[in-house]
Motif scaffolding. Structure first.
Motif, PDB file in Angstrom:
ATOM      1  N   UNK A  26       0.636  -1.363  -0.219  1.00 20.54           N
ATOM      2  CA  UNK A  26       0.341  -0.064   0.058  1.00 20.54           C
ATOM      3  C   UNK A  26       1.261   1.436  -0.269  1.00 20.54           C
ATOM      4  N   UNK A  27       0.314   2.337  -0.786  1.00 16.52           N
ATOM      5  CA  UNK A  27       1.348   3.571  -0.826  1.00 16.52           C
ATOM      6  C   UNK A  27       0.642   4.856   0.031  1.00 16.52           C
ATOM      7  N   UNK A  28       1.290   5.488   0.272  1.00 15.89           N
ATOM      8  CA  UNK A  28       0.642   6.413   1.227  1.00 15.89           C
ATOM      9  C   UNK A  28       1.591   7.359   0.982  1.00 15.89           C
ATOM     10  N   UNK A  29       0.695   8.443   0.074  1.00 15.05           N
ATOM     11  CA  UNK A  29       1.590   9.889  -0.517  1.00 15.05           C
ATOM     12  C   UNK A  29       1.567  11.082   0.924  1.00 15.05           C
ATOM     13  N   UNK A  30       2.681  11.714   0.902  1.00 13.00           N
ATOM     14  CA  UNK A  30       2.466  12.017   1.994  1.00 13.00           C
ATOM     15  C   UNK A  30       2.618  13.409   1.581  1.00 13.00           C
ATOM     16  N   UNK A  31       2.213  14.675   1.798  1.00 10.93           N
ATOM     17  CA  UNK A  31       2.330  15.339   1.025  1.00 10.93           C
ATOM     18  C   UNK A  31       2.711  16.789   2.212  1.00 10.93           C
ATOM     19  N   UNK A  32       3.502  17.835   1.835  1.00 16.46           N
ATOM     20  CA  UNK A  32       4.172  18.531   3.044  1.00 16.46           C
ATOM     21  C   UNK A  32       3.736  19.733   2.262  1.00 16.46           C
ATOM     22  N   UNK A  37      10.058  22.264   6.640  1.00 18.28           N
ATOM     23  CA  UNK A  37      10.983  20.528   6.332  1.00 18.28           C
ATOM     24  C   UNK A  37       9.975  20.443   7.780  1.00 18.28           C
ATOM     25  N   UNK A  38       9.962  19.121   7.854  1.00 15.70           N
ATOM     26  CA  UNK A  38       8.258  18.382   8.236  1.00 15.70           C
ATOM     27  C   UNK A  38       9.013  16.524   8.939  1.00 15.70           C
ATOM     28  N   UNK A  39       9.723  16.603   9.752  1.00 14.97           N
ATOM     29  CA  UNK A  39      10.351  15.562  10.099  1.00 14.97           C
ATOM     30  C   UNK A  39       8.824  15.389  11.219  1.00 14.97           C
ATOM     31  N   UNK A  40       9.053  13.834  11.180  1.00 11.90           N
ATOM     32  CA  UNK A  40       7.700  12.733  11.347  1.00 11.90           C
ATOM     33  C   UNK A  40       7.993  11.537  11.511  1.00 11.90           C
ATOM     34  N   UNK A  70       9.591  20.207   2.871  1.00 12.93           N
ATOM     35  CA  UNK A  70       8.863  21.503   2.676  1.00 12.93           C
ATOM     36  C   UNK A  70       8.415  21.707   0.825  1.00 12.93           C
ATOM     37  N   UNK A  71       7.102  21.896   1.236  1.00 11.98           N
ATOM     38  CA  UNK A  71       6.620  21.868  -0.573  1.00 11.98           C
ATOM     39  C   UNK A  71       6.734  20.679  -1.146  1.00 11.98           C
ATOM     40  N   UNK A  72       6.825  19.717  -0.638  1.00  9.01           N
ATOM     41  CA  UNK A  72       7.400  18.566  -1.563  1.00  9.01           C
ATOM     42  C   UNK A  72       6.512  17.142  -1.184  1.00  9.01           C
ATOM     43  N   UNK A  73       6.810  16.238  -1.559  1.00  9.95           N
ATOM     44  CA  UNK A  73       5.325  14.526  -1.293  1.00  9.95           C
ATOM     45  C   UNK A  73       7.037  13.328  -1.198  1.00  9.95           C
ATOM     46  N   UNK A  74       6.398  12.785  -0.176  1.00 10.05           N
ATOM     47  CA  UNK A  74       7.059  11.189  -0.690  1.00 10.05           C
ATOM     48  C   UNK A  74       6.026  10.167  -0.096  1.00 10.05           C
ATOM     49  N   UNK A  75       6.535   9.185  -1.193  1.00 11.95           N
ATOM     50  CA  UNK A  75       5.717   7.755  -0.987  1.00 11.95           C
ATOM     51  C   UNK A  75       6.226   7.116   0.488  1.00 11.95           C
ATOM     52  N   UNK A  76       5.693   6.587   0.906  1.00 15.11           N
ATOM     53  CA  UNK A  76       5.081   5.539   2.350  1.00 15.11           C
ATOM     54  C   UNK A  76       4.641   4.511   1.493  1.00 15.11           C
ATOM     55  N   UNK A  77       5.611   3.014   1.235  1.00 16.11           N
ATOM     56  CA  UNK A  77       5.388   1.974   0.672  1.00 16.11           C
ATOM     57  C   UNK A  77       5.298   0.676   1.842  1.00 16.11           C
ATOM     58  N   UNK A  78       4.443   0.418   2.094  1.00 14.20           N
ATOM     59  CA  UNK A  78       3.513  -0.467   3.810  1.00 14.20           C
ATOM     60  C   UNK A  78       4.190  -1.041   2.533  1.00 14.20           C
ATOM     61  N   UNK A  79       4.031  -3.091   3.273  1.00 17.27           N
ATOM     62  CA  UNK A  79       3.906  -4.317   2.473  1.00 17.27           C
ATOM     63  C   UNK A  79       2.787  -4.855   3.639  1.00 17.27           C
ATOM     64  N   UNK A 115      -6.320   1.821  -4.951  1.00 19.02           N
ATOM     65  CA  UNK A 115      -6.748   2.607  -3.586  1.00 19.02           C
ATOM     66  C   UNK A 115      -5.656   3.970  -3.528  1.00 19.02           C
ATOM     67  N   UNK A 116      -6.290   5.173  -3.199  1.00 19.77           N
ATOM     68  CA  UNK A 116      -5.219   6.338  -3.191  1.00 19.77           C
ATOM     69  C   UNK A 116      -5.224   6.610  -1.417  1.00 19.77           C
ATOM     70  N   UNK A 117      -4.043   6.929  -0.996  1.00 16.94           N
ATOM     71  CA  UNK A 117      -4.419   7.625   0.121  1.00 16.94           C
ATOM     72  C   UNK A 117      -3.336   8.534   0.265  1.00 16.94           C
ATOM     73  N   UNK A 118      -3.736   9.363   0.789  1.00 18.35           N
ATOM     74  CA  UNK A 118      -3.219  10.953   0.830  1.00 18.35           C
ATOM     75  C   UNK A 118      -3.268  11.034   2.564  1.00 18.35           C
ATOM     76  N   UNK A 119      -1.412  11.371   2.987  1.00 20.78           N
ATOM     77  CA  UNK A 119      -1.463  12.321   4.332  1.00 20.78           C
ATOM     78  C   UNK A 119      -0.945  14.185   4.199  1.00 20.78           C
ATOM     79  N   UNK A 120      -1.897  14.435   4.424  1.00 15.92           N
ATOM     80  CA  UNK A 120      -1.385  16.130   3.989  1.00 15.92           C
ATOM     81  C   UNK A 120      -1.042  16.702   5.959  1.00 15.92           C
ATOM     82  N   UNK A 121      -0.317  17.243   5.410  1.00 19.91           N
ATOM     83  CA  UNK A 121       0.679  18.433   6.483  1.00 19.91           C
ATOM     84  C   UNK A 121       0.502  19.891   6.311  1.00 19.91           C
ATOM     85  N   UNK A 122      -0.215  20.282   6.772  1.00 22.17           N
ATOM     86  CA  UNK A 122      -0.367  21.702   7.034  1.00 22.17           C
ATOM     87  C   UNK A 122       0.134  22.301   7.283  1.00 22.17           C
TER      88      UNK A 122
END
Length: 122
Positions: A26-32, A37-40, A70-79, A115-122
Motif C-alpha cells: 500500500x502506498x501513502x503519499x505524504x504531502x508537505x 521541512x517536517x520531521x515525522x 517543504x512543499x514536496x511529497x514522499x511515498x510511504x510504501x507499506x508491505x 486505492x489512493x491514500x494521501x496524508x497532507x501536512x499543513x
C-alpha cells in the motif's frame, strides 16, 4: 478514524485505514504543504494484532523518523503480507506546527480496484 493527542510541543495522530483487495503493498503519499521541512515519527502496524508492518520511503526502510522537505511529497510504501484487513498509521509531529489530514479513496476504473491514500501536512 483519527484521534489526536496534543501537548505544548508534540502531537500524535493515529489513522486506521482499510485494506482493499489482495495487494501485497500500500502506498501513502505524504504531502508537505508547509513552508518548512517536517520531521515525522511514523509507526505502522496491523490495527487488529498490533504487529509492526514493514514500511519504506524511497526504497529505504524507515526506522521511525521521516523527513519531508517543504512543499514536496514522499511515498510511504507499506508491505501488507503480515496484515489482516486494517492498517494503523501513527504519525507523531515533534513540533506543534500545522495539522494533518488523511484522505482514502477507492476506484474500480478499468476493472482494477485502485486505492489512493494521501496524508497532507499543513
Amino acid at each position: 478514524m483519527a484521534s489526536t493527542n496534543h501537548s505544548s510541543n508534540y502531537s500524535t495522530t493515529r489513522f486506521v485505514l482499510s485494506r482493499r483487495g489482495t495487494d501485497s503493498s500500500l502506498t501513502i503519499m505524504i504531502n508537505n504543504r508547509s513552508a518548512n521541512d517536517r520531521s515525522l515519527n511514523l509507526r505502522v502496524e496491523d490495527a487488529d494484532t498490533k504487529e509492526p508492518l514493514i514500511a519504506y520511503t524511497n526504497g529505504t526502510p524507515i526506522d521511525q523518523t521521516v523527513l519531508i522537505p517543504a512543499g514536496s511529497a514522499e511515498a510511504l510504501q507499506i508491505h501488507l503480507n503480515e496484515t489482516t484487513s486494517r492498517i494503523a498509521l501513527e504519525v507523531s509531529n515533534p513540533s506543534s506546527g500545522g495539522g494533518m489530514s488523511v484522505r482514502q479513496s477507492n476506484s474500480s476504473r478499468g476493472g482494477q480496484n485502485n486505492q489512493q491514500i494521501q496524508l497532507t501536512l499543513k
